[in-house]
Design a protein around this motif. Structure first.
Motif, PDB file in Angstrom:
ATOM      1  N   THR A 198       0.791  -1.366   0.044  1.00 41.80           N
ATOM      2  CA  THR A 198      -0.059  -0.072  -0.067  1.00 41.80           C
ATOM      3  C   THR A 198       0.842   1.332   0.109  1.00 41.80           C
ATOM      4  O   THR A 198       0.359   2.260  -0.179  1.00 41.80           O
ATOM      5  CB  THR A 198      -1.045   0.141   1.107  1.00 41.80           C
ATOM      6  OG1 THR A 198      -0.118   0.120   2.438  1.00 41.80           O
ATOM      7  CG2 THR A 198      -1.939  -1.212   1.088  1.00 41.80           C
ATOM      8  N   SER A 216      -7.787   9.850  -6.226  1.00 45.02           N
ATOM      9  CA  SER A 216      -6.503  10.563  -6.499  1.00 45.02           C
ATOM     10  C   SER A 216      -6.522  10.908  -7.945  1.00 45.02           C
ATOM     11  O   SER A 216      -6.055  11.711  -8.365  1.00 45.02           O
ATOM     12  CB  SER A 216      -5.372   9.805  -5.820  1.00 45.02           C
ATOM     13  OG  SER A 216      -5.069   8.660  -6.551  1.00 45.02           O
ATOM     14  N   MET A 234      -5.670   2.415   6.572  1.00 43.31           N
ATOM     15  CA  MET A 234      -7.039   2.010   6.807  1.00 43.31           C
ATOM     16  C   MET A 234      -7.569   0.736   6.211  1.00 43.31           C
ATOM     17  O   MET A 234      -6.495   0.109   5.469  1.00 43.31           O
ATOM     18  CB  MET A 234      -7.855   3.425   5.966  1.00 43.31           C
ATOM     19  CG  MET A 234      -7.675   4.564   6.778  1.00 43.31           C
ATOM     20  SD  MET A 234      -8.500   6.005   5.579  1.00 43.31           S
ATOM     21  CE  MET A 234      -8.005   7.329   6.664  1.00 43.31           C
ATOM     22  N   VAL A 276     -10.753   1.246   1.462  1.00 42.68           N
ATOM     23  CA  VAL A 276     -10.557   2.517   1.458  1.00 42.68           C
ATOM     24  C   VAL A 276      -9.317   3.025   0.736  1.00 42.68           C
ATOM     25  O   VAL A 276      -9.593   4.035   0.011  1.00 42.68           O
ATOM     26  CB  VAL A 276     -10.750   3.184   2.833  1.00 42.68           C
ATOM     27  CG1 VAL A 276     -10.263   4.536   3.014  1.00 42.68           C
ATOM     28  CG2 VAL A 276     -11.914   2.814   3.696  1.00 42.68           C
ATOM     29  N   TRP A 277      -8.520   2.451   1.055  1.00 41.29           N
ATOM     30  CA  TRP A 277      -6.988   2.660   0.367  1.00 41.29           C
ATOM     31  C   TRP A 277      -7.331   2.493  -1.076  1.00 41.29           C
ATOM     32  O   TRP A 277      -6.919   3.546  -2.159  1.00 41.29           O
ATOM     33  CB  TRP A 277      -5.995   1.534   0.726  1.00 41.29           C
ATOM     34  CG  TRP A 277      -4.678   1.719   0.063  1.00 41.29           C
ATOM     35  CD1 TRP A 277      -3.587   2.698   0.242  1.00 41.29           C
ATOM     36  CD2 TRP A 277      -4.322   0.997  -1.001  1.00 41.29           C
ATOM     37  NE1 TRP A 277      -2.740   2.296  -0.743  1.00 41.29           N
ATOM     38  CE2 TRP A 277      -2.738   1.253  -1.727  1.00 41.29           C
ATOM     39  CE3 TRP A 277      -5.072  -0.210  -1.914  1.00 41.29           C
ATOM     40  CZ2 TRP A 277      -2.330   0.948  -2.619  1.00 41.29           C
ATOM     41  CZ3 TRP A 277      -4.267  -0.556  -2.861  1.00 41.29           C
ATOM     42  CH2 TRP A 277      -3.026  -0.056  -3.274  1.00 41.29           C
ATOM     43  N   THR A 278      -8.009   1.545  -1.712  1.00 41.80           N
ATOM     44  CA  THR A 278      -8.126   1.069  -2.995  1.00 41.80           C
ATOM     45  C   THR A 278      -9.003   2.400  -3.702  1.00 41.80           C
ATOM     46  O   THR A 278      -8.940   2.856  -4.726  1.00 41.80           O
ATOM     47  CB  THR A 278      -8.751  -0.101  -3.346  1.00 41.80           C
ATOM     48  OG1 THR A 278      -8.103  -1.105  -2.752  1.00 41.80           O
ATOM     49  CG2 THR A 278      -9.015  -0.463  -4.862  1.00 41.80           C
ATOM     50  N   VAL A 288      -2.586  12.221   2.132  1.00 46.90           N
ATOM     51  CA  VAL A 288      -3.756  11.373   1.985  1.00 46.90           C
ATOM     52  C   VAL A 288      -3.569   9.856   1.875  1.00 46.90           C
ATOM     53  O   VAL A 288      -4.155   8.975   2.400  1.00 46.90           O
ATOM     54  CB  VAL A 288      -4.874  11.974   1.219  1.00 46.90           C
ATOM     55  CG1 VAL A 288      -6.148  11.091   1.002  1.00 46.90           C
ATOM     56  CG2 VAL A 288      -5.485  13.301   1.711  1.00 46.90           C
ATOM     57  N   ALA A 289      -2.806   9.631   0.681  1.00 45.58           N
ATOM     58  CA  ALA A 289      -2.463   8.304   0.359  1.00 45.58           C
ATOM     59  C   ALA A 289      -1.618   7.593   1.611  1.00 45.58           C
ATOM     60  O   ALA A 289      -1.958   6.156   1.748  1.00 45.58           O
ATOM     61  CB  ALA A 289      -1.319   8.224  -0.722  1.00 45.58           C
ATOM     62  N   TYR A 339      -9.503   5.394  -2.892  1.00 44.98           N
ATOM     63  CA  TYR A 339      -8.732   6.824  -2.863  1.00 44.98           C
ATOM     64  C   TYR A 339      -7.665   6.907  -3.707  1.00 44.98           C
ATOM     65  O   TYR A 339      -7.606   7.446  -4.795  1.00 44.98           O
ATOM     66  CB  TYR A 339      -7.961   7.227  -1.562  1.00 44.98           C
ATOM     67  CG  TYR A 339      -7.445   8.589  -1.517  1.00 44.98           C
ATOM     68  CD1 TYR A 339      -8.377   9.851  -1.776  1.00 44.98           C
ATOM     69  CD2 TYR A 339      -5.914   8.635  -2.124  1.00 44.98           C
ATOM     70  CE1 TYR A 339      -7.654  10.879  -2.040  1.00 44.98           C
ATOM     71  CE2 TYR A 339      -5.617   9.792  -2.296  1.00 44.98           C
ATOM     72  CZ  TYR A 339      -6.465  10.873  -2.344  1.00 44.98           C
ATOM     73  OH  TYR A 339      -5.776  12.075  -2.617  1.00 44.98           O
ATOM     74  N   ASN A 340      -6.846   5.613  -3.647  1.00 42.64           N
ATOM     75  CA  ASN A 340      -5.519   5.645  -4.622  1.00 42.64           C
ATOM     76  C   ASN A 340      -5.951   5.174  -5.932  1.00 42.64           C
ATOM     77  O   ASN A 340      -5.237   5.346  -6.725  1.00 42.64           O
ATOM     78  CB  ASN A 340      -4.497   4.689  -3.892  1.00 42.64           C
ATOM     79  CG  ASN A 340      -4.048   5.322  -2.576  1.00 42.64           C
ATOM     80  OD1 ASN A 340      -3.279   6.370  -2.712  1.00 42.64           O
ATOM     81  ND2 ASN A 340      -4.177   4.923  -1.604  1.00 42.64           N
ATOM     82  N   THR A 367      -4.316   6.475   4.051  1.00 44.86           N
ATOM     83  CA  THR A 367      -4.959   5.577   3.691  1.00 44.86           C
ATOM     84  C   THR A 367      -4.357   4.140   3.965  1.00 44.86           C
ATOM     85  O   THR A 367      -4.995   3.072   3.895  1.00 44.86           O
ATOM     86  CB  THR A 367      -5.693   5.653   2.225  1.00 44.86           C
ATOM     87  OG1 THR A 367      -4.298   5.441   1.320  1.00 44.86           O
ATOM     88  CG2 THR A 367      -6.467   6.637   1.911  1.00 44.86           C
ATOM     89  N   CYS A 368      -3.119   4.150   3.916  1.00 47.75           N
ATOM     90  CA  CYS A 368      -2.339   3.152   4.342  1.00 47.75           C
ATOM     91  C   CYS A 368      -2.611   2.327   5.527  1.00 47.75           C
ATOM     92  O   CYS A 368      -2.367   1.208   5.795  1.00 47.75           O
ATOM     93  CB  CYS A 368      -0.966   3.307   4.201  1.00 47.75           C
ATOM     94  SG  CYS A 368       0.002   3.507   2.539  1.00 47.75           S
TER      95      CYS A 368
END
Length: 190
Positions: free
Chosen positions: A82, A163, A150, A154-156, A143-144, A158-159, A147-148
């Motif tokens: 992540t 983004s 979370m 959620v990470w997926t 923010v990235a 956003y990233n 999210t690491c």
């Protein structure tokens, strides 16, 4: 080689979804192996970039990706995967920020690929745009990073989506402002 470069670029753009769906279907070992191969292709293909800074970004991000996949596999923790978007944002921030201390900012160099005789007002404008992108990479990278820690969904989200939408909005907004300024400048000269 160009086909492999294009394929690895497309897959790496889809990196968050590849991690999310790959982990759920095949597990960490398989996903890490596939990603490591793609990062290796990125390392090899990075030499084809037109600007030397983009070559360095390809090489460093490819090396960082391989390192993260190795750490994830070694420690059997998917969380290592992540951190790749954080590294990419950090590298892009470093590239854009460092260019502000050079004769030409990175955005000016991109602009000169299309318009070699860039007007002085264009030089000033490209420097401002470079600063805006620096701010974007700081915010996006922060923010990235958050999210690491979370859930992977959620990470997926956003990233892999948000983004990219934000970067696209910034890119499109800058293009619209540039067109407006060019028309305004043409009205003044006529």
């Amino acid at each position: 080689m160009r086909l492999l470069t294009a394929l690895s670029a497309i897959v790496l753009l889809a990196y968050p979804f590849a991690v999310f769906f790959g982990l759920s279907k095949w597990g960490l070992g398989t996903v890490a192996g596939i990603l490591a191969v793609l990062f290796l292709i990125r390392l090899v293909a990075g030499g084809q970039a037109r600007l030397k800074e983009l070559k360095y970004i390809a090489w460093i991000s490819g090396g960082a990706g391989i390192t993260l996949t190795l750490l994830g596999t070694l420690f059997r923790q998917q969380g290592w995967l992540t951190f790749y978007p954080v590294i990419v944002n950090s590298l892009m921030f470093g590239l854009f920020m460092a260019s502000l201390w050079q004769k030409q900012s990175i955005i000016e160099r991109f602009a000169r690929l299309q318009e070699p005789d860039l007007a002085p007002s264009g030089v000033v404008y490209t420097r401002k745009v470079t600063k805006i992108w620096c701010g974007f990479f700081v915010l996006n990278g922060t923010v990235a990073l958050a999210t690491c820690f979370m859930p992977l969904s959620v990470w997926t989200l956003y990233n892999g989506l948000i983004s990219y939408l934000l970067a696209g909005l910034l890119f499109a907004g800058e293009w619209l402002v540039r067109q407006w300024l060019l028309r305004k400048e043409m009205d003044v000269t006529n």
